[in-house]
Scaffold this motif. Sequence first.
Motif, PDB file in Angstrom:
ATOM      1  N   LEU A  95       0.834  -1.206   0.000  1.00  0.00           N
ATOM      2  CA  LEU A  95       0.000   0.000   0.000  1.00  0.00           C
ATOM      3  C   LEU A  95       0.870   1.258   0.000  1.00  0.00           C
ATOM      4  O   LEU A  95       0.557   2.244  -0.692  1.00  0.00           O
ATOM      5  CB  LEU A  95      -0.923   0.002   1.222  1.00  0.00           C
ATOM      6  CG  LEU A  95      -1.994  -1.091   1.255  1.00  0.00           C
ATOM      7  CD1 LEU A  95      -2.717  -1.085   2.593  1.00  0.00           C
ATOM      8  CD2 LEU A  95      -2.988  -0.910   0.108  1.00  0.00           C
ATOM      9  N   VAL A  96       1.949   1.219   0.758  1.00  0.00           N
ATOM     10  CA  VAL A  96       2.858   2.371   0.775  1.00  0.00           C
ATOM     11  C   VAL A  96       3.481   2.560  -0.603  1.00  0.00           C
ATOM     12  O   VAL A  96       3.606   3.690  -1.118  1.00  0.00           O
ATOM     13  CB  VAL A  96       3.957   2.175   1.848  1.00  0.00           C
ATOM     14  CG1 VAL A  96       5.031   3.251   1.717  1.00  0.00           C
ATOM     15  CG2 VAL A  96       3.339   2.217   3.247  1.00  0.00           C
ATOM     16  N   ALA A  97       3.867   1.448  -1.243  1.00  0.00           N
ATOM     17  CA  ALA A  97       4.437   1.525  -2.593  1.00  0.00           C
ATOM     18  C   ALA A  97       3.418   2.081  -3.577  1.00  0.00           C
ATOM     19  O   ALA A  97       3.765   2.838  -4.501  1.00  0.00           O
ATOM     20  CB  ALA A  97       4.913   0.144  -3.042  1.00  0.00           C
ATOM     21  N   ALA A  98       2.134   1.725  -3.368  1.00  0.00           N
ATOM     22  CA  ALA A  98       1.078   2.178  -4.281  1.00  0.00           C
ATOM     23  C   ALA A  98       0.830   3.681  -4.167  1.00  0.00           C
ATOM     24  O   ALA A  98       0.187   4.273  -5.052  1.00  0.00           O
ATOM     25  CB  ALA A  98      -0.208   1.415  -3.998  1.00  0.00           C
ATOM     26  N   ALA A  99       1.303   4.296  -3.093  1.00  0.00           N
ATOM     27  CA  ALA A  99       1.113   5.737  -2.938  1.00  0.00           C
ATOM     28  C   ALA A  99       1.980   6.534  -3.907  1.00  0.00           C
ATOM     29  O   ALA A  99       1.761   7.739  -4.098  1.00  0.00           O
ATOM     30  CB  ALA A  99       1.428   6.147  -1.498  1.00  0.00           C
ATOM     31  N   GLN A 100       2.954   5.882  -4.517  1.00  0.00           N
ATOM     32  CA  GLN A 100       3.798   6.551  -5.502  1.00  0.00           C
ATOM     33  C   GLN A 100       2.982   6.823  -6.770  1.00  0.00           C
ATOM     34  O   GLN A 100       2.435   5.893  -7.371  1.00  0.00           O
ATOM     35  CB  GLN A 100       5.010   5.674  -5.835  1.00  0.00           C
ATOM     36  CG  GLN A 100       5.917   6.224  -6.921  1.00  0.00           C
ATOM     37  CD  GLN A 100       6.614   7.502  -6.497  1.00  0.00           C
ATOM     38  OE1 GLN A 100       6.878   7.720  -5.330  1.00  0.00           O
ATOM     39  NE2 GLN A 100       6.908   8.365  -7.453  1.00  0.00           N
ATOM     40  N   PRO A 101       2.865   8.057  -7.186  1.00  0.00           N
ATOM     41  CA  PRO A 101       2.071   8.393  -8.396  1.00  0.00           C
ATOM     42  C   PRO A 101       2.609   7.659  -9.615  1.00  0.00           C
ATOM     43  O   PRO A 101       3.816   7.462  -9.786  1.00  0.00           O
ATOM     44  CB  PRO A 101       2.253   9.899  -8.529  1.00  0.00           C
ATOM     45  CG  PRO A 101       2.585  10.372  -7.138  1.00  0.00           C
ATOM     46  CD  PRO A 101       3.411   9.272  -6.531  1.00  0.00           C
ATOM     47  N   GLY A 102       1.694   7.260 -10.470  1.00  0.00           N
ATOM     48  CA  GLY A 102       2.062   6.658 -11.744  1.00  0.00           C
ATOM     49  C   GLY A 102       2.247   5.159 -11.716  1.00  0.00           C
ATOM     50  O   GLY A 102       2.421   4.536 -12.776  1.00  0.00           O
ATOM     51  N   ALA A 211      -8.732   0.299  -8.509  1.00  0.00           N
ATOM     52  CA  ALA A 211      -9.451   1.376  -9.183  1.00  0.00           C
ATOM     53  C   ALA A 211      -9.010   2.768  -8.723  1.00  0.00           C
ATOM     54  O   ALA A 211      -9.542   3.782  -9.205  1.00  0.00           O
ATOM     55  CB  ALA A 211     -10.957   1.213  -8.955  1.00  0.00           C
ATOM     56  N   LEU A 212      -8.046   2.835  -7.810  1.00  0.00           N
ATOM     57  CA  LEU A 212      -7.622   4.138  -7.292  1.00  0.00           C
ATOM     58  C   LEU A 212      -6.728   4.863  -8.300  1.00  0.00           C
ATOM     59  O   LEU A 212      -5.890   4.253  -8.962  1.00  0.00           O
ATOM     60  CB  LEU A 212      -6.877   3.965  -5.966  1.00  0.00           C
ATOM     61  CG  LEU A 212      -7.668   3.372  -4.793  1.00  0.00           C
ATOM     62  CD1 LEU A 212      -6.814   3.331  -3.535  1.00  0.00           C
ATOM     63  CD2 LEU A 212      -8.949   4.170  -4.544  1.00  0.00           C
ATOM     64  N   THR A 213      -6.924   6.160  -8.349  1.00  0.00           N
ATOM     65  CA  THR A 213      -6.103   7.007  -9.224  1.00  0.00           C
ATOM     66  C   THR A 213      -5.208   7.895  -8.382  1.00  0.00           C
ATOM     67  O   THR A 213      -5.137   7.739  -7.172  1.00  0.00           O
ATOM     68  CB  THR A 213      -7.008   7.866 -10.116  1.00  0.00           C
ATOM     69  OG1 THR A 213      -7.728   8.800  -9.284  1.00  0.00           O
ATOM     70  CG2 THR A 213      -8.004   7.002 -10.883  1.00  0.00           C
ATOM     71  N   ASP A 214      -4.562   8.863  -9.034  1.00  0.00           N
ATOM     72  CA  ASP A 214      -3.683   9.775  -8.312  1.00  0.00           C
ATOM     73  C   ASP A 214      -4.423  10.992  -7.774  1.00  0.00           C
ATOM     74  O   ASP A 214      -3.790  11.945  -7.303  1.00  0.00           O
ATOM     75  CB  ASP A 214      -2.537  10.247  -9.216  1.00  0.00           C
ATOM     76  CG  ASP A 214      -1.595   9.112  -9.570  1.00  0.00           C
ATOM     77  OD1 ASP A 214      -1.557   8.123  -8.805  1.00  0.00           O
ATOM     78  OD2 ASP A 214      -0.897   9.203 -10.599  1.00  0.00           O
ATOM     79  N   SER A 215      -5.740  10.966  -7.822  1.00  0.00           N
ATOM     80  CA  SER A 215      -6.503  12.122  -7.338  1.00  0.00           C
ATOM     81  C   SER A 215      -6.347  12.264  -5.833  1.00  0.00           C
ATOM     82  O   SER A 215      -6.008  11.307  -5.114  1.00  0.00           O
ATOM     83  CB  SER A 215      -7.990  11.946  -7.680  1.00  0.00           C
ATOM     84  OG  SER A 215      -8.548  10.882  -6.946  1.00  0.00           O
ATOM     85  N   VAL A 216      -6.631  13.482  -5.369  1.00  0.00           N
ATOM     86  CA  VAL A 216      -6.507  13.766  -3.940  1.00  0.00           C
ATOM     87  C   VAL A 216      -7.449  12.874  -3.127  1.00  0.00           C
ATOM     88  O   VAL A 216      -7.072  12.327  -2.087  1.00  0.00           O
ATOM     89  CB  VAL A 216      -6.795  15.251  -3.662  1.00  0.00           C
ATOM     90  CG1 VAL A 216      -6.806  15.509  -2.156  1.00  0.00           C
ATOM     91  CG2 VAL A 216      -5.769  16.135  -4.353  1.00  0.00           C
ATOM     92  N   ALA A 217      -8.651  12.699  -3.609  1.00  0.00           N
ATOM     93  CA  ALA A 217      -9.641  11.894  -2.889  1.00  0.00           C
ATOM     94  C   ALA A 217      -9.186  10.437  -2.793  1.00  0.00           C
ATOM     95  O   ALA A 217      -9.298   9.797  -1.738  1.00  0.00           O
ATOM     96  CB  ALA A 217     -10.995  11.974  -3.592  1.00  0.00           C
TER      97      ALA A 217
END
Length: 312
Positions: A95-102, A211-217
């Motif tokens: 999950l921490v790795a997934a926080a990286q944009p892109g 399904a998560l994107t790089d959006s703030v939400a």
Amino acid sequence: MASINTNIAAMTALRSLTSTNDALTRTQDRISTGLRVSTAADNAAYWSIATTMKSDTSALSTVQDALGLGAATIDVAYTALDEAKNLVIKIKDKLVAAAQPGLDREKIQTEITELQSQLKGIADAASLQGQNWLSVDSSAAGYTATKQVVSSIARAAGTISVQTISINTAGMVLYDNSATADGILDSMRDAATGAVDPAGTFNIATLNISALTDSVAHMAILDGYIKGADRAITDLAAGATTLGAAKARIDIQQTFVASLKDALEGGISQLVDADMNEESTRLQALQVKQQLGIQALSIANSSSQSILSLFK
């Protein structure tokens, strides 16, 4: 007075020989059995006390078996809980790795899904003798979160009672099939704090980031997932600590029960066991006494024959 009707010397010699033979028989019994009190007739008080102590010793052997089974059950639960903690740590890392944009979060989710499946498999497999403390159904009839392990017996005023060690497993349940309760991994959690919340939006067992994107939400949702995984790790560690403390207590109790059993066996020995040095010495003395008694009886019996010489 010499009499052919009554031989006082022979009667006396016979009584002495009979007494010697009885004592010799008792000594031989003690040597053959190793016991000086083998029946209630030998010493009623000692026999009664020893019988009770033997019964308690037998019960303590059963207690040792129960403690061993309890320790094994704890070991199974602890091993599974510790491995579950390691897997949740891996999920948190993903999950921490997934926080990286892109990054391709769908591929990361594939790995997370495998870890989630492994968590369920571990929880279901953590069973021994039909007992599973990690994957439960708290709504099932007879279910209780407090598990009991037989730890010892106690005797007071002639009454025996069974003592147990209580282990509260409520805080270490991973999955709960009840409709009204949840475990650490299937509890709903707050989207912002990751804390357990019945009104929450996700749980560790089914969270999905594909399904998560790089959006703030969406990043806020991912942050909640990370916090939830972190809180789950803390809960798992607390559960493992409870099991570790219970295992340590059982280990101490096993040592105590073994020492108590040895003490009881020593007490029984003091009451009923024969002193083989003493008995062997007594045996030799009685054998000599028996031989002398036989000879004395023979002399007493032959004295009547001497009367015949008076009529020659």
